[in-house]
Enzyme design. Sequence first.
Site, PDB file in Angstrom:
ATOM      1  N   TYR A   9      30.101  44.654  29.929  1.00 23.01           N
ATOM      2  CA  TYR A   9      30.283  44.146  31.287  1.00 23.01           C
ATOM      3  C   TYR A   9      29.259  44.775  32.228  1.00 23.01           C
ATOM      4  O   TYR A   9      28.596  44.084  33.005  1.00 23.01           O
ATOM      5  CB  TYR A   9      31.703  44.453  31.768  1.00 23.01           C
ATOM      6  CG  TYR A   9      31.912  44.175  33.238  1.00 23.01           C
ATOM      7  CD1 TYR A   9      31.964  42.873  33.726  1.00 23.01           C
ATOM      8  CD2 TYR A   9      32.073  45.225  34.148  1.00 23.01           C
ATOM      9  CE1 TYR A   9      32.160  42.614  35.070  1.00 23.01           C
ATOM     10  CE2 TYR A   9      32.274  44.979  35.495  1.00 23.01           C
ATOM     11  CZ  TYR A   9      32.309  43.672  35.950  1.00 23.01           C
ATOM     12  OH  TYR A   9      32.499  43.427  37.285  1.00 23.01           O
ATOM     13  N   ALA A  10      29.133  46.098  32.160  1.00 18.50           N
ATOM     14  CA  ALA A  10      28.164  46.798  33.016  1.00 18.50           C
ATOM     15  C   ALA A  10      26.740  46.340  32.721  1.00 18.50           C
ATOM     16  O   ALA A  10      25.930  46.157  33.643  1.00 18.50           O
ATOM     17  CB  ALA A  10      28.288  48.304  32.800  1.00 18.50           C
TER      18      ALA A  10
END
Length: 438
Positions: free
Chosen positions: A249-250
């Site tokens: 996600y990051a």
Amino acid sequence: MSIQHLGSNPATPRKFKMDRAPYIYRHRWSLTRLVFWFSIILGSILLIFFRSSPQFSSPHSSRYSTPNWGGPKWEKRVRMSARTQPHSHPHSGSSRRLTVFVTGAAGFVGTHVSIALKRRGDGVVGLDNFNNYYDPSLKRARQKLSERAGVFIVEGDINDSDLLHKLFDVAPFTHVIHLAAQAGVRYAMKNPASYVHSNVAGLVSVLEACKSATSQPAIVWASSSSVYGLNSKVPFSEKDRTDQPASLYAATKKAGEEITHSYNNIYGLSITGLRFFTVYGPWGRPDMAYFFFTNDILKGKSIPIFEGDNHGSVSRDFTYIDDIVKGCLAALDTAEKSTGSGGKKKRTAQFRIFNLGNTSPVPVTKLVSVLERLLKVKAKRNVLPMPRNGDVTFTHANISLAQRELGYKPTTDLQTGLKKFVRWYIDYHSQTEKRSSW
């Protein structure tokens, strides 16, 4: 029924105007880092365009190859929703109306931002695919709330380029606030492709529509505090390194920051990225800890309390939704015009990145204690070592840049914010139970 009756009213702040030249944040990368991120971006795009398996779509979203939009009635609804109302900007002394396209409009932040914009007189058109990453009935309830405020949310996918171009043809958007994304850190271990589909390809799709517009809109979009990853320097500043993502996600959000920079550089799009820090409040996401802790405490279930190395506490910079809305609207109000037209850049355009947090990290154990007092129920705590699933042990925002350039100033402490959330939660679920018993 007003949103106040169901919980906390989205903030409707006054307009902001910068008194000085905008902060232009430019990344300086070594050749190695540039190659690294270029590889991630290129690989992500290739995954989207050359893999045809159904698993490479977002969680059970409707297929956007068959249009369920269009026609005179549909276009009329879009135009009506995009219509502005007269209102004055106190600091400018003039009347300036925004026509804003909101992606992820049935989401947590998207709902609050859309209603706040509409209530102050701006034109707003939303877009959401209503996928089932979490219970779609909550998204539908938010949709009804927005509709009562006069916001039309189009059901469709940000990767549907035909739909996006049609919307830009029908409504003269001056601004875009791109909030649609595949959220959550842990879900990436189950469905990694959904993050590439939404957070990379979806972002590119929106940017393509914006850069091709005859009158390019200014863009504000949601990045994430997750981009700071394994950075150990606190509080996190916009100038700190963000090349050590701890989760997929990051990584997709960091890739998004690099992608937006390239579109700003090549096409003259005015772009502002907002790094949100653990947003909470009424109408929130059920996958967030404060939300499912509340649910499980009331049901008598145990809740997992993770701890870091050497039994260290896990802390988050919890930021109340109304404060985030103020930051979003301030970013829109201070965004300069894009400098391109029809895909051609005329001059350098504004590019900014801001932290939006509360700058007061709170241990998760304290969060649970506050919920216990508000719910008047003792939690069954199950203390566990933090799993290696991409989560980090702490977040802490340095918001000095947003304070200086946006006038951003969070005012809601955790006790106050959770009290408003719990009130909404109990009211919302009591009404849901009544409807189900009919």
